[in-house]
Design a protein around this motif. Structure first.
Motif, PDB file in Angstrom:
ATOM      1  N   GLN A  48      14.263  10.825   7.286  1.00  0.00           N
ATOM      2  CA  GLN A  48      14.989   9.779   6.562  1.00  0.00           C
ATOM      3  C   GLN A  48      14.091   8.594   6.220  1.00  0.00           C
ATOM      4  OE1 GLN A  48      18.152  10.015   5.519  1.00  0.00           O
ATOM      5  NE2 GLN A  48      17.927   8.046   4.455  1.00  0.00           N
ATOM      6  N   SER A  49      13.254   8.189   7.184  1.00  0.00           N
ATOM      7  CA  SER A  49      12.376   7.052   6.925  1.00  0.00           C
ATOM      8  C   SER A  49      11.141   7.119   7.810  1.00  0.00           C
ATOM      9  CB  SER A  49      13.107   5.728   7.142  1.00  0.00           C
ATOM     10  OG  SER A  49      13.498   5.574   8.493  1.00  0.00           O
ATOM     11  N   ILE A  50      10.105   6.418   7.382  1.00  0.00           N
ATOM     12  CA  ILE A  50       8.830   6.398   8.096  1.00  0.00           C
ATOM     13  C   ILE A  50       8.356   4.958   8.196  1.00  0.00           C
ATOM     14  CG2 ILE A  50       6.388   7.032   7.951  1.00  0.00           C
ATOM     15  CD1 ILE A  50       7.302   9.642   6.618  1.00  0.00           C
ATOM     16  N   GLY A  51       7.974   4.554   9.401  1.00  0.00           N
ATOM     17  CA  GLY A  51       7.422   3.220   9.612  1.00  0.00           C
ATOM     18  C   GLY A  51       5.914   3.304   9.773  1.00  0.00           C
ATOM     19  N   GLN A  62      10.547  16.456   1.041  1.00  0.00           N
ATOM     20  CA  GLN A  62      11.578  15.485   1.395  1.00  0.00           C
ATOM     21  C   GLN A  62      11.233  14.151   0.747  1.00  0.00           C
ATOM     22  OE1 GLN A  62      13.292  15.471   5.217  1.00  0.00           O
ATOM     23  NE2 GLN A  62      12.795  17.599   5.683  1.00  0.00           N
ATOM     24  N   ASN A  63      12.170  13.252   0.769  1.00  0.00           N
ATOM     25  CA  ASN A  63      11.955  11.978   0.087  1.00  0.00           C
ATOM     26  C   ASN A  63      12.321  10.811   1.000  1.00  0.00           C
ATOM     27  OD1 ASN A  63      11.345  10.237  -2.075  1.00  0.00           O
ATOM     28  ND2 ASN A  63      13.504  10.196  -2.710  1.00  0.00           N
ATOM     29  N   PRO A  64      11.551  10.645   2.088  1.00  0.00           N
ATOM     30  CA  PRO A  64      11.899   9.581   3.021  1.00  0.00           C
ATOM     31  C   PRO A  64      11.590   8.195   2.471  1.00  0.00           C
ATOM     32  CG  PRO A  64       9.825  10.582   3.643  1.00  0.00           C
ATOM     33  CD  PRO A  64      10.360  11.409   2.510  1.00  0.00           C
ATOM     34  N   GLN A  65      12.307   7.219   2.977  1.00  0.00           N
ATOM     35  CA  GLN A  65      11.996   5.825   2.688  1.00  0.00           C
ATOM     36  C   GLN A  65      10.768   5.441   3.511  1.00  0.00           C
ATOM     37  OE1 GLN A  65      13.816   3.525   0.592  1.00  0.00           O
ATOM     38  NE2 GLN A  65      11.901   2.412   0.923  1.00  0.00           N
TER      39      GLN A  65
END
Length: 362
Positions: free
Chosen positions: A39-42, A60-63
């Protein structure tokens, strides 16, 4: 995959361990129990984050966020995976928990048992899931070995376990900021690889988690622990011997752990103790008679080798089990419960106390 339950991950850092974990999350597996969404990557750098996505989860299309807080506060994230260096595990877990997020944090879970307890207490108050990402305990090989030892008693009562992890790292050639050289980041063999031999010793522990009597020694170079040797003695008489070093490299495909029992022994093999591939049970079929016969007569043993196929990098079982825990509302893992993580940290704390390894702030 369309009919599987879905879990949405927030990934903290774009380092090596995070890349391996994500590689396995996006594997197309016929036996998958969960659909994993990145979902997201920091990350500390947006361009670094974009390259990470292109290489490890291009479908995939993570934020991509340039701060960890944005991942913690992303309402679409179900669970946060923390792959930062040891010294940041407590900080990052606490920040994710404060935001109400479930957490899977890499091993070693913290720098010491005190930090581990603080994280679990915070999770309890926030009513969120937290688990240590000790992938070895989730592997089918480890679970099968536990079954054979404790349910089937294939080698009788366990009397002794030996395990070793050798991984050569030339510390002197690394910059002072390297996690392998910076004491403030938890540098040393024990937290990084020594936790694996200790986990192999724990395969003989049927979850009673008795604190053993420990005799330990460590050596240091440039202030960094480079060898650890520990003997663990239990009230039953069972003994564990664990060693780790960054001074030499283990041989591929070698036997790195041996479990002895009253009716035989088991040899565990693989390229490294973190990636076991097989084990062989040597079960004694007859009374050994004299000590000489017990040592040298192989005909009295029946052997059976259990081989396990490689699936991705080996994180798939941990990922599926963790996701199902969260989706089913559990707050801790039955495979790596909180008490087990604290117990392991307490053992490593005592080894460090005797070995003379102290981290900044302790």
């Amino acid at each position: 995959m369309a009919n599987l339950p879905t879990i949405r991950w927030g990934i903290i850092t774009t380092g090596l361990i995070s890349s391996w974990f994500v590689d396995d999350l996006v594997l197309d597996r016929p036996d998958a129990k969960v659909k994993h969404i990145i979902q997201s990557i920091g990350t500390s750098n947006l361009e670094k984050g974009r390259k990470f996505v292109e290489q490890h989860c291009p479908n995939q299309n993570p934020q991509i966020y340039d701060s960890y807080d944005q991942v913690y506060n992303d309402a679409e994230v179900d669970i946060v995976y923390i792959g930062t260096p040891h010294a940041y595990h407590c900080r990052d877990s606490m920040q994710a928990i404060a935001a109400g997020k479930n957490v899977l944090c890499e091993k070693a879970f913290a720098m010491n048992a005190k930090q581990a307890r603080e994280v679990f207490e915070a999770a309890k108050k926030k009513n969120v899931y937290v688990a240590e990402a000790m992938w070895l305990r989730h592997r089918p090989l480890y679970r099968k070995l536990q079954e054979l030892l404790h349910q089937d008693k294939v080698i009788g009562d366990v009397t002794r376990v030996f395990a070793d992890f050798a991984s050569e790292i030339d510390i002197s050639s690394l910059p002072p900021t390297s996690r392998y050289r910076d004491l403030a980041l938890g540098a040393g063999s024990l937290l990084d690889i020594g936790v694996y031999p200790l986990t192999w010793l724990a395969v003989a522990d049927e979850k009673d988690m008795e604190m053993p009597r420990i005799v330990a020694s460590q050596s240091h170079e440039e202030g960094i622990e480079v060898t650890t040797s520990a003997i663990l003695q239990y009230s039953s008489g069972r003994m564990g011997i664990a060693s780790s070093t960054t001074k030499t490299k283990g041989s591929p495909g070698r036997i790195f752990a041996v479990i002895h029992g009253t009716k035989g022994h088991i040899e565990v093999s693989g390229d490294t103790p973190s990636i076991p591939e097989s084990f062989t049970v040597w079960a004694r079929q007859t009374d050994p008679g004299s000590p000489e016969k017990a040592l040298f007569d192989k005909e009295q043993y029946e052997s059976k080798t259990y081989e396990f196929p490689k699936v991705g990098r080996g994180f798939v079982w941990e990922a599926d089990n963790t996701a199902l825990d969260v989706l089913e509302g559990r707050k801790e893992s039955s495979i790596v419960p909180w008490a087990m993580t604290v117990h392991m940290m307490e053992i490593m704390d005592e080894i460090r106390r005797q070995g003379g390894t102290v981290y900044p702030g302790e």
